[in-house]
Design an enzyme around this catalytic site. Sequence first.
Site, PDB file in Angstrom:
ATOM      1  N   ASP A  58       8.927   3.379 -31.341  1.00 56.99           N
ATOM      2  CA  ASP A  58       9.775   2.554 -32.045  1.00 56.99           C
ATOM      3  C   ASP A  58      11.159   2.426 -31.774  1.00 56.99           C
ATOM      4  O   ASP A  58      12.098   1.371 -31.809  1.00 56.99           O
ATOM      5  CB  ASP A  58       9.964   3.237 -33.526  1.00 56.99           C
ATOM      6  CG  ASP A  58      10.742   2.344 -34.709  1.00 56.99           C
ATOM      7  OD1 ASP A  58      10.636   1.075 -34.645  1.00 56.99           O
ATOM      8  OD2 ASP A  58      11.331   2.979 -35.625  1.00 56.99           O
ATOM      9  N   ASP A  61      11.228  -1.065 -29.482  1.00 56.07           N
ATOM     10  CA  ASP A  61      10.994  -2.309 -29.776  1.00 56.07           C
ATOM     11  C   ASP A  61      12.115  -3.057 -30.044  1.00 56.07           C
ATOM     12  O   ASP A  61      12.429  -4.249 -29.463  1.00 56.07           O
ATOM     13  CB  ASP A  61       9.940  -2.489 -30.894  1.00 56.07           C
ATOM     14  CG  ASP A  61      10.429  -1.607 -32.102  1.00 56.07           C
ATOM     15  OD1 ASP A  61      11.406  -1.072 -32.084  1.00 56.07           O
ATOM     16  OD2 ASP A  61       9.624  -1.803 -33.129  1.00 56.07           O
ATOM     17  N   GLY A  62      12.995  -2.572 -30.796  1.00 62.58           N
ATOM     18  CA  GLY A  62      14.625  -2.904 -31.092  1.00 62.58           C
ATOM     19  C   GLY A  62      15.275  -3.402 -29.818  1.00 62.58           C
ATOM     20  O   GLY A  62      15.833  -4.424 -29.759  1.00 62.58           O
ATOM     21  N   ARG A  66      16.400  -7.232 -28.485  1.00 64.12           N
ATOM     22  CA  ARG A  66      17.928  -7.654 -28.164  1.00 64.12           C
ATOM     23  C   ARG A  66      18.075  -7.933 -26.605  1.00 64.12           C
ATOM     24  O   ARG A  66      18.770  -8.859 -26.348  1.00 64.12           O
ATOM     25  CB  ARG A  66      18.784  -6.407 -28.585  1.00 64.12           C
ATOM     26  CG  ARG A  66      19.114  -6.290 -30.055  1.00 64.12           C
ATOM     27  CD  ARG A  66      19.789  -5.199 -30.431  1.00 64.12           C
ATOM     28  NE  ARG A  66      19.433  -3.845 -29.985  1.00 64.12           N
ATOM     29  CZ  ARG A  66      18.534  -3.106 -30.778  1.00 64.12           C
ATOM     30  NH1 ARG A  66      18.288  -3.373 -31.713  1.00 64.12           N
ATOM     31  NH2 ARG A  66      18.337  -1.640 -30.487  1.00 64.12           N
ATOM     32  N   THR A  72      12.880 -11.619 -33.861  1.00 65.75           N
ATOM     33  CA  THR A  72      11.928 -12.381 -34.761  1.00 65.75           C
ATOM     34  C   THR A  72      11.823 -11.945 -36.186  1.00 65.75           C
ATOM     35  O   THR A  72      11.896 -10.442 -36.303  1.00 65.75           O
ATOM     36  CB  THR A  72      10.555 -12.639 -33.927  1.00 65.75           C
ATOM     37  OG1 THR A  72       9.894 -11.522 -34.104  1.00 65.75           O
ATOM     38  CG2 THR A  72      10.659 -13.356 -32.952  1.00 65.75           C
ATOM     39  N   ASP A  79       7.508  -4.129 -37.641  1.00 68.19           N
ATOM     40  CA  ASP A  79       8.260  -2.957 -37.459  1.00 68.19           C
ATOM     41  C   ASP A  79       8.369  -2.111 -38.798  1.00 68.19           C
ATOM     42  O   ASP A  79       7.978  -0.887 -38.941  1.00 68.19           O
ATOM     43  CB  ASP A  79       9.586  -2.913 -37.086  1.00 68.19           C
ATOM     44  CG  ASP A  79      10.484  -1.771 -36.704  1.00 68.19           C
ATOM     45  OD1 ASP A  79      10.143  -1.054 -36.076  1.00 68.19           O
ATOM     46  OD2 ASP A  79      11.571  -1.684 -37.233  1.00 68.19           O
ATOM     47  N   ASP A  83       6.374   1.318 -39.741  1.00 73.59           N
ATOM     48  CA  ASP A  83       7.053   2.568 -40.115  1.00 73.59           C
ATOM     49  C   ASP A  83       6.147   3.181 -41.279  1.00 73.59           C
ATOM     50  O   ASP A  83       5.805   4.420 -41.728  1.00 73.59           O
ATOM     51  CB  ASP A  83       8.355   2.254 -40.469  1.00 73.59           C
ATOM     52  CG  ASP A  83       9.137   2.191 -38.898  1.00 73.59           C
ATOM     53  OD1 ASP A  83       8.268   2.430 -37.792  1.00 73.59           O
ATOM     54  OD2 ASP A  83       9.897   1.418 -38.980  1.00 73.59           O
TER      55      ASP A  83
END
Length: 231
Positions: A58, A61-62, A66, A72, A79, A83
């Site tokens: 996790d 992915d962010g 960026r 998206t 995401d 979670d």
Amino acid sequence: LLFLLLSTETTAMTSNPYLFVPNLIGFARVVLGIASLFYMESSPVMAMSLYWLSAFLDVFDGFAARALDQCTIFGAVLDMVSDRCTTLCLIMTCAQFYPQYLILFQLLVVLDISSHWLQMYSSMLQGKTSHKFFDLKENVVMRYYYMKPILFTLCSANELFFMALYFAHFNIGFDVTFGGVTMSAWEWIGYVSAPLFAIKHVVGLVQLIVAMQNIVIVDKETIANKQKKQK
């Protein structure tokens, strides 16, 4: 990770969100989360290894979204759903191990699902690109909660609390004596993480209330516009 690195060049040129690197990471998290379920009742170390690998991804992915300019709406929803589902599966397992606290686990599940769903929906109504975007004018608590250090700390404490409950059921670990009190290491972790765990769910209740208020604001604006047209 090697697969993701090799796929970066090809996904950088695609316009298909399903093939974006952060979303591929999201799909990997889903697979790992589902795989952990098969070991939850019998192989706690394997289950939590898969569970925490899913949670660990996790972080990336962010960052990938960026760095590669691949943010998206689908990725944000994937995401959040990943979670919520992985945590809720762990909560349901703990509810099975501690049936005397079933009502508390059920309330936590209801709060978690309803607060995040309403927040996501209200964010979409307001035209926000993420349910994590809050202005200080909206709600100070939620604005500070979604700051990365605070969010990471509270979410980690929440996961540690449930993991402590999970491992304590299997009597895994070693004993620790502090202040004349001897408990297993996981029991200590549970007690230490409990205050932050509680704060997170109080914030979840605040999020639920704020999201409801924001949806009602949209309703009031819609009603006011209808009344103007009727005049």
